[in-house]
Design a protein around this motif. Structure first.
Motif, PDB file in Angstrom:
ATOM      1  N   VAL A  40      84.274  59.000  18.109  1.00 34.75           N
ATOM      2  CA  VAL A  40      82.631  57.926  17.342  1.00 34.75           C
ATOM      3  C   VAL A  40      82.176  58.157  16.699  1.00 34.75           C
ATOM      4  CG1 VAL A  40      80.766  56.743  18.235  1.00 34.75           C
ATOM      5  CG2 VAL A  40      82.489  56.740  19.807  1.00 34.75           C
ATOM      6  N   PRO A  41      81.918  59.876  16.450  1.00 35.77           N
ATOM      7  CA  PRO A  41      81.424  60.457  15.254  1.00 35.77           C
ATOM      8  C   PRO A  41      82.157  60.051  14.067  1.00 35.77           C
ATOM      9  CG  PRO A  41      81.951  62.435  16.433  1.00 35.77           C
ATOM     10  CD  PRO A  41      81.715  60.769  17.322  1.00 35.77           C
ATOM     11  N   ILE A  42      83.321  60.735  14.637  1.00 29.28           N
ATOM     12  CA  ILE A  42      84.214  60.596  13.106  1.00 29.28           C
ATOM     13  C   ILE A  42      84.685  59.658  11.962  1.00 29.28           C
ATOM     14  CG2 ILE A  42      86.687  61.275  12.579  1.00 29.28           C
ATOM     15  CD1 ILE A  42      86.592  63.279  14.681  1.00 29.28           C
ATOM     16  N   ALA A  43      85.032  58.312  13.147  1.00 27.54           N
ATOM     17  CA  ALA A  43      85.170  56.764  12.471  1.00 27.54           C
ATOM     18  C   ALA A  43      83.665  56.097  11.858  1.00 27.54           C
ATOM     19  CB  ALA A  43      86.020  55.716  13.770  1.00 27.54           C
ATOM     20  N   TYR A  44      82.711  56.532  12.520  1.00 30.30           N
ATOM     21  CA  TYR A  44      81.360  56.206  12.423  1.00 30.30           C
ATOM     22  C   TYR A  44      80.690  56.535  10.707  1.00 30.30           C
ATOM     23  CZ  TYR A  44      75.859  54.850  12.668  1.00 30.30           C
ATOM     24  OH  TYR A  44      75.240  54.677  11.957  1.00 30.30           O
ATOM     25  N   PHE A  45      80.696  58.212  11.020  1.00 30.79           N
ATOM     26  CA  PHE A  45      79.864  58.596  10.276  1.00 30.79           C
ATOM     27  C   PHE A  45      80.544  58.711   8.282  1.00 30.79           C
ATOM     28  CE2 PHE A  45      78.234  62.331  12.322  1.00 30.79           C
ATOM     29  CZ  PHE A  45      77.233  61.366  13.490  1.00 30.79           C
ATOM     30  N   PRO A  46      81.482  58.495   7.742  1.00 26.18           N
ATOM     31  CA  PRO A  46      81.905  57.870   6.780  1.00 26.18           C
ATOM     32  C   PRO A  46      81.596  56.164   6.261  1.00 26.18           C
ATOM     33  CG  PRO A  46      84.002  58.965   7.804  1.00 26.18           C
ATOM     34  CD  PRO A  46      82.664  58.964   9.098  1.00 26.18           C
ATOM     35  N   TYR A  47      80.878  55.343   7.471  1.00 29.24           N
ATOM     36  CA  TYR A  47      80.323  54.226   6.809  1.00 29.24           C
ATOM     37  C   TYR A  47      79.128  54.217   7.247  1.00 29.24           C
ATOM     38  CZ  TYR A  47      85.650  53.119   6.469  1.00 29.24           C
ATOM     39  OH  TYR A  47      86.726  53.480   6.388  1.00 29.24           O
ATOM     40  N   ALA A  48      78.163  54.732   7.661  1.00 30.69           N
ATOM     41  CA  ALA A  48      76.906  54.732   8.043  1.00 30.69           C
ATOM     42  C   ALA A  48      75.565  55.318   6.726  1.00 30.69           C
ATOM     43  CB  ALA A  48      76.463  55.961   9.135  1.00 30.69           C
ATOM     44  N   ASN A  49      74.948  54.845   7.206  1.00 27.99           N
ATOM     45  CA  ASN A  49      73.827  54.822   6.139  1.00 27.99           C
ATOM     46  C   ASN A  49      72.839  55.272   6.205  1.00 27.99           C
ATOM     47  OD1 ASN A  49      76.136  53.489   3.923  1.00 27.99           O
ATOM     48  ND2 ASN A  49      75.241  51.954   4.137  1.00 27.99           N
ATOM     49  N   MET A  50      71.733  56.535   5.309  1.00 33.00           N
ATOM     50  CA  MET A  50      70.399  57.004   6.005  1.00 33.00           C
ATOM     51  C   MET A  50      69.455  56.358   4.809  1.00 33.00           C
ATOM     52  SD  MET A  50      71.775  60.591   6.953  1.00 33.00           S
ATOM     53  CE  MET A  50      69.442  60.971   7.787  1.00 33.00           C
ATOM     54  N   HIS A  51      68.402  55.631   5.204  1.00 28.61           N
ATOM     55  CA  HIS A  51      67.569  55.530   4.517  1.00 28.61           C
ATOM     56  C   HIS A  51      66.240  56.162   5.002  1.00 28.61           C
ATOM     57  CE1 HIS A  51      69.553  51.262   4.142  1.00 28.61           C
ATOM     58  NE2 HIS A  51      69.601  51.461   5.709  1.00 28.61           N
ATOM     59  N   LEU A  52      66.238  56.463   3.506  1.00 25.83           N
ATOM     60  CA  LEU A  52      64.454  57.765   3.445  1.00 25.83           C
ATOM     61  C   LEU A  52      63.884  56.575   2.354  1.00 25.83           C
ATOM     62  CD1 LEU A  52      66.684  61.597   3.155  1.00 25.83           C
ATOM     63  CD2 LEU A  52      65.800  60.266   5.346  1.00 25.83           C
ATOM     64  N   GLY A  53      63.234  56.057   3.392  1.00 24.34           N
ATOM     65  CA  GLY A  53      61.642  55.660   2.926  1.00 24.34           C
ATOM     66  C   GLY A  53      63.041  54.550   1.366  1.00 24.34           C
ATOM     67  N   ASN A  54      61.954  54.721   0.579  1.00 19.47           N
ATOM     68  CA  ASN A  54      63.283  53.681  -0.308  1.00 19.47           C
ATOM     69  C   ASN A  54      65.185  54.526  -0.771  1.00 19.47           C
ATOM     70  OD1 ASN A  54      61.202  51.610  -0.150  1.00 19.47           O
ATOM     71  ND2 ASN A  54      59.851  52.781  -1.746  1.00 19.47           N
ATOM     72  N   VAL A  55      64.724  55.302  -0.765  1.00 12.37           N
ATOM     73  CA  VAL A  55      66.468  56.032  -1.031  1.00 12.37           C
ATOM     74  C   VAL A  55      67.643  55.057  -0.013  1.00 12.37           C
ATOM     75  CG1 VAL A  55      67.549  57.837  -1.522  1.00 12.37           C
ATOM     76  CG2 VAL A  55      65.175  57.538  -2.817  1.00 12.37           C
ATOM     77  N   THR A  56      68.422  54.651  -0.017  1.00 16.78           N
ATOM     78  CA  THR A  56      69.242  54.854   0.785  1.00 16.78           C
ATOM     79  C   THR A  56      70.679  56.031   0.323  1.00 16.78           C
ATOM     80  OG1 THR A  56      69.442  52.724   1.170  1.00 16.78           O
ATOM     81  CG2 THR A  56      70.900  53.276   1.824  1.00 16.78           C
ATOM     82  N   LEU A  57      70.673  56.587   1.925  1.00 15.22           N
ATOM     83  CA  LEU A  57      71.919  57.786   1.388  1.00 15.22           C
ATOM     84  C   LEU A  57      73.401  57.107   2.161  1.00 15.22           C
ATOM     85  CD1 LEU A  57      69.959  60.995   1.819  1.00 15.22           C
ATOM     86  CD2 LEU A  57      70.741  59.758   0.197  1.00 15.22           C
ATOM     87  N   ALA A  58      74.430  56.542   1.610  1.00 13.89           N
ATOM     88  CA  ALA A  58      75.635  56.555   1.291  1.00 13.89           C
ATOM     89  C   ALA A  58      76.226  57.897   1.607  1.00 13.89           C
ATOM     90  CB  ALA A  58      76.409  55.618   0.734  1.00 13.89           C
ATOM     91  N   MET A  59      77.248  58.154   2.724  1.00 14.62           N
ATOM     92  CA  MET A  59      77.824  58.724   3.241  1.00 14.62           C
ATOM     93  C   MET A  59      79.292  58.826   3.548  1.00 14.62           C
ATOM     94  SD  MET A  59      76.004  60.862   6.491  1.00 14.62           S
ATOM     95  CE  MET A  59      75.911  59.412   7.323  1.00 14.62           C
ATOM     96  N   SER A  60      79.416  57.653   2.979  1.00 10.49           N
ATOM     97  CA  SER A  60      80.955  56.821   2.748  1.00 10.49           C
ATOM     98  C   SER A  60      81.638  57.758   1.416  1.00 10.49           C
ATOM     99  CB  SER A  60      81.156  55.403   2.603  1.00 10.49           C
ATOM    100  OG  SER A  60      80.236  55.870   0.935  1.00 10.49           O
ATOM    101  N   THR A  61      83.075  58.443   1.774  1.00 10.94           N
ATOM    102  CA  THR A  61      83.605  59.211   0.600  1.00 10.94           C
ATOM    103  C   THR A  61      85.269  58.214   0.707  1.00 10.94           C
ATOM    104  OG1 THR A  61      84.802  60.769   2.626  1.00 10.94           O
ATOM    105  CG2 THR A  61      82.224  61.244   1.434  1.00 10.94           C
ATOM    106  N   THR A  62      85.847  59.506  -0.487  1.00 19.51           N
ATOM    107  CA  THR A  62      87.039  58.247  -0.656  1.00 19.51           C
ATOM    108  C   THR A  62      88.286  58.525   0.280  1.00 19.51           C
ATOM    109  OG1 THR A  62      87.992  60.508  -1.683  1.00 19.51           O
ATOM    110  CG2 THR A  62      86.942  58.598  -2.679  1.00 19.51           C
TER     111      THR A  62
END
Length: 206
Positions: A40-62
């Protein structure tokens, strides 16, 4: 009052719990659970986005597609361990290999969380073996009965005091002396005379 408060459904819950325990004991349950938890975490983290206030961090990679494939394969292997446990060794080895491949491909194995769960599940699947029924140690084994013991119990002998001079006589099961050749001891005044003569050393005979 509800049936839950009166305990009417306690029987159904007990049956379900015992059935689930039996089902869980016949397959590598924890191995499949840890393997799916690692996928589950191996498949989820590359497509997850973290929101820190108005900043969105995308962890998706190639390598997001590769991480998704590895996560789905790990979940499939976990289900295989549950419902087709005859291939548990193959599924365990495949889970270990996929966990190792996820380190360079899927964000260090899902931030090491998925890697650890998948490795643990694969090792448990390889080492699992079905249990064997053991003999109940509490039930004693009946001892072997020999023919001699049966014959000795069939006709018990008893020792009783008898009026014969030779001492106790062995009697059988139906009474009666086992040795009828014994002669009764003499009685009367002669017995006293002989006794006095023997006590005097045999010098005076009656």
């Amino acid at each position: 009052m509800s049936p839950e408060s009166t305990g009417q459904n306690e029987h159904y819950l007990t049956v379900f719990r015992r059935g689930f325990r039996t089902w869980r004991g016949n397959r590598p349950f924890w191995a499949g659970l840890f393997t799916m938890a690692g996928g589950v975490p191996i498949a989820y983290f590359p497509y997850a986005n973290m929101h820190l206030g108005n900043v969105t961090l995308a962890m998706s990679t190639t390598a997001g597609a590769g991480a998704l494939i590895i996560g789905v394969l790990l979940i499939t292997l976990g289900l295989t361990m549950w419902f087709h446990h005859i291939v548990r060794v193959f599924a365990g080895v495949a889970a270990i290999l996929l966990a190792l491949i996820s380190i360079p491909i899927a964000n260090i194995g899902g931030f090491v969380i998925g890697f650890l769960f998948a490795m643990l599940g694969g090792c448990l699947s390889v080492s699992w073996a079905p249990g064997q029924a053991e003999a109940d140690a509490a039930s004693p084994v009946a001892p072997a009965v020999s023919d001699e013991s049966v014959r000795s119990q069939a006709a018990p002998l008893s020792y009783e005091k008898s009026a014969y001079a030779d001492g106790p006589t062995i009697t059988g099961l139906y009474g009666g002396p086992a040795h009828p050749a014994h002669q009764p001891a003499p009685s009367g005044p002669a017995v006293g005379a002989h006794a006095e003569a023997d006590a005097d050393g045999g010098r005076h005979r009656a």
